[in-house]
Design a protein around this motif. Structure first.
Motif, mmCIF file in Angstrom:
data_model
loop_
_atom_site.group_PDB
_atom_site.id
_atom_site.type_symbol
_atom_site.label_atom_id
_atom_site.label_comp_id
_atom_site.label_asym_id
_atom_site.label_seq_id
_atom_site.Cartn_x
_atom_site.Cartn_y
_atom_site.Cartn_z
ATOM 1 N N VAL A 1 -0.520 -4.529 47.147
ATOM 2 C CA VAL A 1 -1.461 -5.358 47.909
ATOM 3 C C VAL A 1 -2.895 -5.016 47.526
ATOM 4 C CG1 VAL A 1 -2.305 -5.900 50.223
ATOM 5 C CG2 VAL A 1 0.145 -5.718 49.805
ATOM 6 N N PHE B 1 -3.702 -6.822 44.488
ATOM 7 C CA PHE B 1 -3.946 -8.241 44.765
ATOM 8 C C PHE B 1 -5.409 -8.458 45.151
ATOM 9 C CE2 PHE B 1 -4.346 -11.690 47.826
ATOM 10 C CZ PHE B 1 -3.711 -12.747 47.180
ATOM 11 N N TYR B 2 -5.914 -7.635 46.062
ATOM 12 C CA TYR B 2 -7.298 -7.801 46.507
ATOM 13 C C TYR B 2 -8.295 -7.387 45.431
ATOM 14 C CZ TYR B 2 -5.715 -9.022 51.175
ATOM 15 O OH TYR B 2 -5.133 -9.658 52.244
ATOM 16 N N TRP C 1 -8.693 -10.202 43.162
ATOM 17 C CA TRP C 1 -9.478 -11.230 43.841
ATOM 18 C C TRP C 1 -10.967 -10.900 43.794
ATOM 19 C CZ3 TRP C 1 -8.049 -13.016 49.529
ATOM 20 C CH2 TRP C 1 -9.007 -13.915 50.004
ATOM 21 N N ALA D 1 -1.709 -18.793 44.348
ATOM 22 C CA ALA D 1 -1.641 -19.039 45.793
ATOM 23 C C ALA D 1 -1.168 -20.433 46.145
ATOM 24 C CB ALA D 1 -2.997 -18.759 46.430
ATOM 25 N N TYR E 1 -4.844 -12.895 54.482
ATOM 26 C CA TYR E 1 -3.485 -12.610 54.028
ATOM 27 C C TYR E 1 -2.659 -13.849 53.702
ATOM 28 C CZ TYR E 1 -2.850 -13.175 59.102
ATOM 29 O OH TYR E 1 -2.892 -13.638 60.399
ATOM 30 N N ARG F 1 -3.065 -16.305 51.372
ATOM 31 C CA ARG F 1 -2.817 -16.429 49.933
ATOM 32 C C ARG F 1 -1.913 -15.303 49.427
ATOM 33 N NH1 ARG F 1 -6.214 -19.974 47.107
ATOM 34 N NH2 ARG F 1 -7.712 -21.022 48.451
ATOM 35 N N LEU F 2 -2.009 -14.161 50.053
ATOM 36 C CA LEU F 2 -1.117 -13.055 49.708
ATOM 37 C C LEU F 2 0.331 -13.450 49.986
ATOM 38 C CD1 LEU F 2 -0.731 -10.027 48.954
ATOM 39 C CD2 LEU F 2 -1.144 -9.494 51.368
ATOM 40 N N SER G 1 1.510 -16.109 47.460
ATOM 41 C CA SER G 1 1.727 -15.520 46.134
ATOM 42 C C SER G 1 3.050 -14.780 46.051
ATOM 43 C CB SER G 1 0.574 -14.573 45.776
ATOM 44 O OG SER G 1 0.650 -13.361 46.511
ATOM 45 N N ARG G 2 3.615 -14.401 47.198
ATOM 46 C CA ARG G 2 4.896 -13.691 47.238
ATOM 47 C C ARG G 2 6.068 -14.623 47.524
ATOM 48 N NH1 ARG G 2 4.814 -8.176 48.173
ATOM 49 N NH2 ARG G 2 2.893 -7.265 47.368
ATOM 50 N N GLY H 1 -2.113 -6.019 55.265
ATOM 51 C CA GLY H 1 -1.347 -6.894 54.377
ATOM 52 C C GLY H 1 -0.050 -6.254 53.926
#
Length: 666
Positions: free
Chosen positions: A21, A24-25, A28, A409, A462, A464-465, A468-469, A652
């Motif tokens: 996670v 991921f950020y 970004w 996303a 969270y 888009r997180l 994305s999963r 997240g």
């Protein structure tokens, strides 16, 4: 597939999920470290050539973002003030002649905003005398000779939509750790006041307000202000605030409008003859969307005007007779003007995209053009002009990280369905590529009077997180939401967790029937009222494989006596807490916790005054007593919602792990 070896672990930084996670950020945000990557509070230059704004600048994933005074011009974006990594600058406003930009800065004391003035060309900054408190907003007088400052005492409450807690976060003034927190009710540090800065004399003076707390204010002619006021500074007092014209001498505080709902966004024409305010059924201060009342002081009239079925979230007089407005109509963002002489309303723009943060806002010029921060789920925030019904991009904040996010996303689409009583409900669905069915997370918005819009972040950091999963995320706008008129918004009052329960459940049924959602993999989350509904739904229906209420209310009795907004639960429930029956018991999730069969992750901020963390703890213990898995996570230093890194990463990771255990995406 789960990501944490133990969902109840306190420190998960060494886990694979936390690192995933965090990555991921980083993907970004890191490509824009040191550059301007976000924007708020746009201010149109009088010549229409530039937009001043507070630009978000990150240098790492630590803490909350800080903002710099910036300009968006045809040549690009310019940080107007020098690099100060620890300084936070906000609230830019152009002087009427365009030469000076007033803004606020905490360069002297972290977290305490004070007035500063910058030369619009050179960026040279001139500090103003300090005020007793922190400046929340400012307004130039029509002649540019003075600046109105809205000042909050350092112990005043933030609104729930701002994160709750006190207006100044951080340390305890150097006191030893053992020194207690003390609450004796209202003190001098809780009040909000008006100060006037004299530009030529470089002096500042507090208006004598005679025991009035001022929530919002604007100029009302050269010698008075128009203000939303109450006789108490407690956050709950805002719900019964009125509108007053206050003379600068403090000799008079004339009652202009006494509403039967809540007030926001006061506006006055340059002479002060015509005034306007939004009156609406509201959940939170600064989150007001509804009808517009126009008051003519000369004629002694006050009337609601037509706004083309728009719930208005922003008002600004263009001149003595034309009033510009911005707001929501269903899933659209809409702009328009009202002519007080002819009584005609003209719609000037509507779009599935939007502008602003919590609600649509912009900065208008007399010709009707407006500066805005424009975005959608597929359009990264950009500084733009709205002119003749079209959006003209001045400068996009896109970067490599935002482009990557757009690739992973998925996409958003509007969805509609019919509730059991025949009411049409609408919402926004974010989903990954592919045909489905997907595991579905229902994301319930706060308020309840608020609404999801097609915004870059849509439902939070969270969403888009999740997509994305491999998760689809439904953002419903049930009864109680903004954008459908006051009758629709008020439908939840007196009935929280009633008819709106079926608005959510029927939405899930519709997506299952359409092949979008897997009926065996349904989860629910949400913050504030969304946290309440997340807890409530799992006591009413067993279809949910997992739940994650955030900043919830779970027991209306204890909420009433521990929160800073007790008036609101009386308003929402249409009941009083005295006694052992009624809606305070019947609509509390904890009352029915023995029915829960859904594994539940509860999240709260330790400094939340709006929905105190004890609400999460109470339901957590009740769910455990029912023999159901539950974990309760309380973040120190956080208020109403988790807003700081690395706590955002931690949240997240915990959310993904929880949903991954009980409704895996693969």
């Amino acid at each position: 597939m789960t990501g944490l070896p133990d969902p109840g672990a306190r420190d998960i930084r060494g886990s694979a999920e936390f690192e995933r996670v965090a990555q991921f950020y980083r993907r970004w945000h890191a490509p824009a470290f040191g550059a301007v990557s976000g924007a708020m509070s746009p201010a149109a230059s009088p010549d229409g050539l530039a937009i001043a704004f507070a630009g978000e600048v990150r240098t790492d994933l630590e803490g909350r973002p800080r903002f710099r005074l910036c300009l968006a011009e045809r040549s690009g974006i310019r940080q107007l003030t020098g690099p100060h990594p620890e300084v936070d600058e906000r609230n830019p406003q152009y002087c009427p002649d365009g030469r000076t930009i007033a803004f606020t800065s905490d360069r002297e004391t972290p977290g305490v905003q004070q007035l500063a003035l910058a030369d619009a060309a050179s960026g040279q900054v001139q500090d103003a005398p300090a005020v007793d408190g922190t400046v929340e907003y400012l307004r130039w007088s029509p002649d540019g000779a003075r600046i109105l400052l809205g000042v909050a005492g350092l112990g005043a409450d933030l609104a729930g939509g701002e994160g709750s807690g006190s207006v100044v976060r951080g340390g305890r003034d150097g006191l030893p750790a053992w020194v207690p927190e003390v609450d004796s009710g209202v003190s001098g540090e809780h009040w909000r006041s008006i100060w006037i800065y004299d530009v030529a004399g470089r002096s500042v003076e507090r208006l004598p307000l005679g025991g009035l707390n001022v929530w919002e204010s604007v100029w009302c002619g050269p010698d008075a202000v128009l203000a939303v006021t109450s006789p108490s500074p407690g956050e709950g007092a805002w719900y019964t605030a009125d509108l007053r014209r206050i003379e600068l001498t403090g000799a008079s505080a004339e009652l202009v409008h006494e509403p039967d709902r809540q007030l926001g966004w006061p506006a006055a024409s340059p002479s002060g003859r015509r005034r306007a305010v939004v009156e609406a059924c509201s959940s939170d201060r600064w989150v007001v969307a509804g009808d517009v009342v126009v008051i003519d002081a000369q004629r002694g009239t006050a009337a609601k005007i037509s706004t083309a079925d728009v719930d208005v979230t922003h008002l600004q007089w263009l001149d003595e007779s034309r009033l510009a407005f911005l707001g929501m109509r269903g899933l659209e963002t809409v702009a328009g003007t009202y002519d007080a002489r002819s009584g005609e309303t003209t719609e000037t723009w509507s779009s599935a995209a939007t502008c602003g943060d919590r609600y649509p806002v912009a900065s208008f010029l007399p010709d009707g053009s407006a500066a805005m921060v424009h975005s959608s789920y597929s359009v990264f925030p950009e500084l733009a002009w709205l002119r003749e019904g079209k959006v003209e991009t001045v400068a996009s904040l896109r970067h490599e990280g935002s482009d990557h996010l757009g690739e992973v996303a998925g996409r958003v689409e509007p969805v509609r369905w019919t509730a059991p009583d025949g009411t049409e409900i609408e919402g926004l669905l974010c989903k990954p590529a592919g045909p489905g069915p997907f595991p579905l997370v229902v994301n319930v918005h706060g308020g309840p009077v608020w609404a999801w819009r097609n915004h870059w972040t849509l439902g939070g950091a969270y969403v888009r997180l999740f997509v994305s999963r491999g998760y689809a995320v439904l953002h419903p706008n049930p009864r109680g939401s903004s954008g459908r008129g006051q009758e629709f918004a008020e439908a939840v009052f007196g009935d929280p967790g009633g008819a709106d329960t079926h608005d959510y459940l029927s939405g899930i049924d519709a997506l299952v029937a359409r092949g979008v959602a897997d009926p065996q993999r349904i989860g629910v989350t949400g913050a504030s009222y969304g946290g309440y509904l997340s807890a409530w739904l799992i006591t009413q229906d067993r279809r949910f494989a997992a739940a994650a209420p955030i900043a919830p209310v779970t027991d209306w009795y204890s909420q009433h006596y521990t929160a800073n907004i007790p008036f609101f639960d009386e308003l929402l429930l249409a009941d009083r807490p005295q006694g052992t029956a009624g809606r305070y018991r019947e609509r509390s999730p904890v009352t029915f916790a023995d029915r829960v069969r859904t594994p539940t992750l509860l999240i709260a901020g330790a400094e939340d005054r709006c929905t105190p963390p004890g609400q999460a703890t109470e339901f957590h213990r009740a769910v455990l007593m029912a023999g159901v898995p539950s974990v309760c996570v309380i973040y120190p230093g956080e208020g109403h919602g988790i807003r700081s890194f690395p706590a955002i990463v931690d949240q997240g990771a915990r959310l993904l792990d929880w949903f991954g255990r009980y409704l895996p995406a693969s």
